[in-house]
Design an enzyme around this catalytic site. Structure first.
Site, PDB file in Angstrom:
ATOM      1  CG  ASN A  80      32.143  70.531  31.676  1.00 11.83           C
ATOM      2  OD1 ASN A  80      32.086  71.111  32.761  1.00 11.83           O
ATOM      3  ND2 ASN A  80      31.084  70.335  30.938  1.00 11.83           N
ATOM      4  CG  ASP A  81      33.120  66.447  34.331  1.00  6.33           C
ATOM      5  OD1 ASP A  81      32.191  67.261  34.428  1.00  6.33           O
ATOM      6  OD2 ASP A  81      33.005  65.333  33.798  1.00  6.33           O
TER       7      ASP A  81
END
Lengths: 475, 103
Positions: free
Chosen positions: A401-402
């Protein structure tokens, strides 16, 4: 062997001690050579072996040739006790290292790091009460560093194994600072005693305080920061061994320990750089906690069906897979490899884009995929894969995600702004495999999910990949 | 000032070793590809088990004639250090075996 060769600097020395020192030099060279080979894929295995040879050499010569200050050798009975202990330890170590699943690698590395730290702490504890020991400062420092490395690594082990959750509270920062200050004051106080050996009970308090510090220091650190913490703890164990080396004035221990300390420190800094955060920031804990205004992205989430995704993939020229911790959790490494093979058999070029801090330890994704037999030349580092983004037809984000959040590039207010990312948004199509719309570790919205060329594929990574494999197979 | 110079002179060999080995460590492993981060860390971790030499010296010159705290703790230190060394090198080897180039 015991003939006195000559007297140097007031110390008599024998052929035995000369050979012993020479073997330490050889061991030190083997450590350096081994590490050097370890940093290249073609020679890495040999490097590991040479370092091990150096270690065994130093152990054997110490056992045979070491003499204490009165010149007496290690007695036969003592030698037998040592050999038996080493045999038990080796068998246990080998069994653990063979039995443990590859997916449990971060835990295992932490565990072995903990044992090394504990050994250093115990040696420091015992050597302090040895009246002949004059290097008390390094003894105490070794004791503290070793203890912190031990308890810290055990907590890291527990967290990676899912046995310990995140415990973080704002006040812990202050408690940690107090304990740290207490450790310094206690160390100085002990050293200032007229007869420091007489206050060994204080040393036990120091030992306990250092253990507690290690626990509290790792406890609040979140999952995605684990790569930094693991390499930091690794470097601490090296430093502890080096400090113990000064007690015995043993060059092999000093050099070996410092080498590990330096290597661990570099890795720590590399990991920090890959997250665009300072070490202080990681240790003091957590991201600033939301706070930032986002939400202006808006847009809608678009899902993709299994058949659409399969067709998209099967008729692409170039597919890039970006794995994250979600892949490790779902243990989907074999399934992703299967998908890669099927796509390749259909003439699609498949590569993996690896972010340096994806996963829970440095290089986690590489080990995970290697276990599934993915060839390492398919594992492409972030900077390299970013150059190919524009020509990539489909990029599949599996449980990351990040590390693909474009806010890092264009949202100066975002907590992850400035962190180098894989520029997934630049690919022609993006498929995001996620369990749900949960946020990443940083707790922020990911605008990538709302882009026009992004499609979401919800579900457990392993199941989703398996569905894709089955579907692509029928095409 | 004088104290610092005296300290430096007294421990000059140790200081030389420390400074040069830090440099050596940085030189040797900088530019390591990220593929090897885990094996490198785990191999280095095994090398930090060199504390076992300290354990051997400690137990080697201990009095075995009676059971003492020193003896038991020393043996434990050797045991843990061996776990670190043997387990560390073995697991690194196991990892690197998987990294063998596939056709």
């Amino acid at each position: 062997m015991d003939t006195i060769l000559t007297t140097y600097n007031g110390v008599e020395f024998t052929i035995g001690t000369a050979i012993l020192e020479f073997s330490y030099l050889l061991a030190a060279i083997l450590f350096v050579y081994g590490l050097k080979l370890l940093s290249r894929p073609e020679t890495a295995r040999k490097g590991n072996l040479w370092a091990a040879v150096g270690m065994v050499l130093a152990m054997i010569t110490t056992l045979l040739l070491h003499t204490d200050s009165s010149g007496s050798h290690i007695k036969m009975t003592n030698a037998i006790v040592i050999i038996l202990t080493v045999a038990v330890g080796s068998v246990l170590g080998l069994i653990i290292s063979k039995r443990v699943k590859m997916t449990a690698m971060p835990q295992l590395v932490s565990f072995f790091n903990a044992t090394g730290g504990l050994a250093s702490a115990l040696v420091g504890l015992l050597e302090f009460s040895n009246p002949g020991n004059e290097s008390l400062l390094v003894t105490l420092l070794g004791l503290i560093v070793g203890s912190v490395a031990f308890s810290g690594s055990m907590i890291a082990y527990g967290k990676l194994d899912g046995k310990i959750g995140n415990v973080s509270a704002g006040f812990m920062k202050y408690i940690n600072f107090l304990i740290l200050a207490g450790l310094v004051i206690l160390t100085v106080y002990i050293l200032m005693q007229p007869d420091p050996h007489a206050v060994s009970s204080l040393v036990y308090i120091l030992f306990a305080a250092a253990l507690i510090y290690g626990v509290l220091f790792v406890l609040p650190i979140g999952g995605a920061d684990m790569p930094v913490v693991i390499s930091l703890l690794n470097s601490l164990t090296g430093i502890a061994a080096a400090l113990a080396g000064f007690i015995y004035n043993n060059q092999a221990m000093i050099l070996g320990g410092i080498l590990v300390g330096a290597a661990g420190s570099i890795l720590t800094l590399l990991m920090c750089k890959a997250m665009n955060r300072s070490l202080m920031n990681v240790i003091l804990g957590g991201f600033g906690g939301g706070g930032t205004v986002q939400g202006d992205e808006g847009g809608t989430i678009k899902e993709i069906s299994v058949s659409d995704a399969s067709i998209l993939l099967a008729y692409s020229k170039k597919v890039v897979i970006v794995p994250g911790y979600g892949l490790a959790v779902a243990q989907a490494q074999h399934t992703v490899h299967e998908l890669e093979k099927i796509l390749e058999s259909k003439g699609v070029s498949v590569k993996y884009g690896i972010h340096p801090v994806a996963g829970r330890m440095p290089g986690h994704m590489n080990v995970l995929l290697a276990e599934a037999d993915v060839s390492y030349d398919k594992l492409v580092e972030m900077d390299e894969i970013n150059k190919e983004m524009e020509t990539t037809d489909v990029i599949i984000i599996v449980g990351a995600n990040d590390v693909v959040n474009p806010s890092a590039n264009d949202h100066p207010g975002s907590p992850i702004y400035g962190m180098p990312i894989i520029n997934a948004e630049k690919a022609k199509n993006v498929i995001v495999m996620k369990r749900g719309m949960g946020k990443g570790y940083a707790g922020i919205e990911n605008p990538l999910f709302f882009k026009d060329n992004t499609r979401m594929f919800f579900g457990n990574a392993k199941d989703s990949l398996q569905k894709l494999v089955n579907e692509v197979n029928t095409l | 000032m004088e104290d610092i110079l005296i300290y430096f002179y007294t421990y000059k060999e140790a200081i030389f070793i420390i400074v040069l080995s830090i440099y050596l460590g940085i030189e040797v492993i900088s530019n390591v590809p990220s593929v090897l981060h885990t094996p490198l860390m785990s191999g280095a971790n095994a090398i930090s088990g060199v504390i076992i030499i300290g354990g051997i010296i400690l137990v080697g010159h201990s009095d075995l004639s009676h059971f003492s705290f020193r003896l038991v703790t020393g043996i434990l230190a050797i045991l843990f250090a061996t776990l670190n060394v043997a387990g560390g090198f073995a697991v690194t080897d196991r990892m690197l075996e998987m990294f063998k180039k596939k056709k």
